[in-house]
Enzyme design. Structure first.
Site, PDB file in Angstrom:
ATOM      1  N   HIS A 472      44.690  47.719  49.500  1.00  0.00           N
ATOM      2  CA  HIS A 472      43.593  47.022  48.819  1.00  0.00           C
ATOM      3  C   HIS A 472      43.612  45.503  48.942  1.00  0.00           C
ATOM      4  O   HIS A 472      42.592  44.850  48.744  1.00  0.00           O
ATOM      5  CB  HIS A 472      43.613  47.395  47.320  1.00  0.00           C
ATOM      6  N   TYR A 588      35.862  48.356  32.702  1.00  0.00           N
ATOM      7  CA  TYR A 588      35.824  47.551  33.930  1.00  0.00           C
ATOM      8  C   TYR A 588      34.878  48.215  34.916  1.00  0.00           C
ATOM      9  O   TYR A 588      35.048  49.383  35.260  1.00  0.00           O
ATOM     10  CB  TYR A 588      37.236  47.476  34.520  1.00  0.00           C
ATOM     11  N   THR A 601      35.290  40.212  44.241  1.00  0.00           N
ATOM     12  CA  THR A 601      34.718  41.000  43.152  1.00  0.00           C
ATOM     13  C   THR A 601      34.694  40.204  41.851  1.00  0.00           C
ATOM     14  O   THR A 601      35.372  39.188  41.704  1.00  0.00           O
ATOM     15  CB  THR A 601      35.525  42.285  42.902  1.00  0.00           C
TER      16      THR A 601
END
Length: 779
Positions: A472, A588, A601
């Protein structure tokens, strides 16, 4: 070692007559071809740099301007208002009386003036384009209503250039703005109000006021200074402190996965599926190097910076922090099968192997009977366990000799491939349970048969199904989803298979065999591998996963109710969580900030005063409250996308406070709050390579991730077409209060309840998952 000798380009021996050099013709030929390929790529990058550097103009426009200015010289007009004459006066031969030389000086002066005029026009156009891309008010306007400013903006957008390359817009994207302390704190306090009683909220309000009037101003000054200097004041710190400094396993906790087609398996032959899709991956990489991939856009283009590290990238462990390493090129992949690692070159004589040739090479690996070397079979568990032991083991056992060479092969590979002996997909008597197993397999596998540090690993199952697992830190899911969609589409709709299920084309049987990597694993390293595997296995066993498809309705019916599909699903998740836990929680939802340069993000805090008020009043005047809650969510999503979110600003303020070695009770409390409900939407149809209306069975189930909190849920959802929504729900078995299947049932019921509330005249659908019309299943 035989493998070591294969890498030697020449050998030499000392004789009485001098040094006898024996050159390897094949090795030197490969070196030559590699150099040619490298220089070709450099030339392409140079050409693309020129094209993107003058965008939205084109290099050919320079010639047009030059010809136009030269043409005016013969009409005895001077558009330069004397500047051409001034340039001519300062030329070395300007005083020469010879007519040809004087005329040549005039032409050169006109060309120099034309070039300066052209550069000025480019600068002006790029400045205008940057202003156009900085305008975001269109996102906040009501559907069907458009202000005059937005109408003018939409009209002017036609001048933003044609046929852009992948990075054409990069220089014109605006920088992420730093919100004001006052606005961030106001929105933060509003977001936590439904989670606190009056006493808790008053305490936090006092902390926020103290922070705003004292330390906050100082920290904000540093952030503004960074925003002036850096193109994005968040992304580098976000990558380092959120991802790379994490010392826990990245498997489950950070890595995520993507699934194959839900109802279709193009071929049941494992090697053939690998042949087509590996070839498609390298076709994508070729387009990426040439920047021929169309920039992804919403209404305006998104930042493409994350695309740079898709291939040839790995995460390298460190004792304090990891690093992301990227190499410009790699002509091979590394394949794992039954405990062995193979280096498979996908280029031969400077050309990319055909799908049939890659299938042939993959089949060679599948048929190879050699056993794994001592310590090799479960070596990948080092990447699945805690980071510090992996960093120490890498330094102690993989810094020299054959182990270093083999590890370098893995880390420098274009990507990693696993040939799995299991069968996965929606199959058998219990397709729902098989999807859950499929998700867990892609998320963590056996904890040693993936290389979790690679930018992405592709898994090919025995029955032809495949999937992808991604690290990620280097990029976010939409970037990899674009690659994955492209690969699935090229595999099925362009490359295809013959009647027997094999890749099309011929094969050169003289191809050199894939190179089996060699290892010398000492007993101490084997012990560390076992310890890492134990940590990873415990983590994997604790994950509870549930994947299901909801087919009663999709975004088509939701849009007819004039609400946002994403906001609708977020409200469904709020209702499902409240029914499951009888309370609300900090929620979230990931939102991209790629409208800005190097954006990644931001968080949309989906639990709001409006959503909690609606759910509490579900049996009362709830329709009005539902629409208010949906509109509030959309407002928060727009704020997050346009740089006015809460969490990244607070995160950066916290980082600055740590650099300054000052403590803030407010920031400490804010960043310690757990996200018990972490959600994300998986984008679909970014590549637009085929039509889901005409090929409804070719839908992907999307992807998912592990839970963020030990006592919470991770929910990924994929809105596919007008009539399908896929959900991936994760939690932990060790928490007695969470259950993925129970929460999935709550999500299903909440979807039906909310739709019935928005559209009360329509009867509740009777069809269920089990009674839906049959769609083509796995071959």
């Amino acid at each position: 070692m035989a493998e070591a000798h294969q890498a030697v380009a020449f050998q030499f021996t000392v004789t009485p007559e001098g040094i006898d050099v024996q050159l390897s013709h094949q090795a030197l030929t490969e070196i030559y071809r590699s150099g040619v390929r490298s220089w070709k790529k450099r030339i392409i990058r140079l050409k693309n740099s020129v094209i993107t550097g003058v965008y939205p103009a084109s290099p050919s426009s320079w010639l047009f301007v030059v010809i136009a200015i030269l043409a005016t010289m013969y009409t005895r007009s001077d558009p330069s208002m004397g500047l051409i004459a001034k340039i001519q006066e300062h030329m070395p031969v300007s005083k020469c009386s010879l007519s040809p030389i004087s005329h040549l000086c005039a032409v050169v002066s006109a060309v120099l003036f034309s070039t300066m005029l052209w550069l000025l026009l480019i600068f002006t156009m790029r400045l205008c384009l940057k202003q156009l891309l900085s305008y975001h008010r269109w996102m906040f306007e009501q559907h069907g209503k458009m202000s005059n400013t937005t109408k003018v903006w939409a009209l002017v957008r036609i001048f933003s250039g044609r046929k852009p390359l992948l990075y054409s817009y990069q220089g014109s994207l605006p920088n992420l703005p730093v919100p004001t302390i006052k606005d961030t704190l106001k929105r933060y306090l509003e977001s936590v109000r439904p989670l606190m009683d009056d006493a808790q909220y008053e305490h936090l309000t006092n902390l926020a006021a103290e922070f705003e009037n004292s330390l906050g101003k100082r920290l904000q000054w540093y952030l503004k200074l960074k925003a002036l200097w850096a193109s994005n004041y968040v992304s580098d710190w976000w990558e380092e402190y959120i991802y790379l400094r994490g010392r826990n396993p990245i498997m489950v906790n950070s890595n995520y996965y993507g699934m194959d087609f839900l109802y279709v398996t193009p071929t049941p032959i494992q090697a053939a599926r690998a042949g087509n899709s590996i070839h498609a991956f390298f076709l994508y990489r070729r387009k990426l190097h040439k920047e021929e991939i169309k920039p992804v856009s919403t209404v305006i283009p998104l930042c493409a910076a994350q695309c740079e590290r898709i291939f040839n990238t790995t995460r390298t462990p460190g004792e304090e922090t990891d690093t992301v390493q990227h190499w410009q090129d790699s002509d091979y992949i590394v394949v794992y099968h039954r405990g062995r690692y193979f280096r498979l070159r996908v280029y031969q004589a400077g050309r990319l192997l055909s799908p049939r040739e890659i299938e042939f090479q993959i089949q060679r690996i599948l048929d190879d009977p050699s056993p794994p070397l001592k310590g090799e079979a479960k070596l990948g568990a080092l990447t699945a366990g805690d980071r510090i032991p992996w960093a120490k083991a890498r330094k102690a056992y993989f810094s020299s000799g054959v182990n270093k060479r083999s590890l370098d092969y893995i880390e420098r590979a274009a990507f990693f491939v696993t040939l799995d002996d299991d069968e996965q997909g929606m199959m058998g008597d219990d397709p729902a349970a098989s999807l859950d197993c499929y998700a867990k397999s892609l998320l963590h596998g056996k904890c040693y048969d993936r290389w979790f540090d690679k930018s992405f690993s592709v898994v090919y199952y025995k029955n032809g199904k495949n999937g992808i697992n991604a690290e990620h830190s280097w990029a976010d899911a939409p970037v990899l989803a674009h690659l994955w969609e492209y690969t699935l589409a090229i595999d099925s709709f362009q490359l295809g298979y013959n009647a027997e299920g094999h890749c099309k084309g011929d094969v050169d049987s003289s191809l050199p065999r894939p190179q089996k990597l060699s290892w010398e694993i000492p007993p101490e390293c084997e012990e560390q591998i076992s310890q890492s595997l134990a940590v990873a296995q415990a983590l994997a066993d604790d994950v509870d996963f549930h994947v299901f498809s909801f087919r009663d309705f999709g975004k088509g019916k939701i849009k007819k109710c004039r609400v946002s599909p994403d906001a609708f699903i977020q409200m469904v998740l709020q209702m499902a969580y409240y029914r499951d836990q009888t309370t609300f929680c900090l929620t979230y939802e990931a939102s991209m900030t790629r409208l800005f340069r190097e954006g990644r993000t931001e968080t949309v805090r989906s639990c709001t005063n409006e959503s909690s008020a609606f759910i509490r009043a579900l049996e009362d005047v709830c329709r009005r409250l539902l629409r208010a809650a949906l509109e509030k969510h959309q407002q928060l999503y727009r704020l997050a996308m346009t740089g006015s979110g809460i969490d990244r600003h607070l995160f950066c303020l916290y980082v600055v406070s740590k650099y300054l070695r000052v403590d803030s009770p407010f920031l400490k409390e804010v960043l310690s709050e757990p996200w018990r409900l972490s959600t994300s939407q998986t984008p679909v149809q970014q590549a637009e390579l085929f039509d889901l209306v005409n090929y409804p069975e070719y839908i992907s189930c999307g992807g998912g991730f592990g839970p963020v909190a030990d006592d919470g849920y991770g929910v990924s959802y994929c809105i596919v077409g007008d009539d399908l929504i896929n959900f991936h729900i994760s939690c932990k078995h060790s928490c007695p209060n969470t259950d993925a299947h129970k929460f999935g049932a709550q999500v299903r019921q909440a979807l039906l309840d909310l739709m019935q509330l928005l559209n009360p005249k329509q009867k509740e659908p009777n069809k269920t998952e089990e009674s839906r019309p049959e769609i083509k299943k796995d071959l």
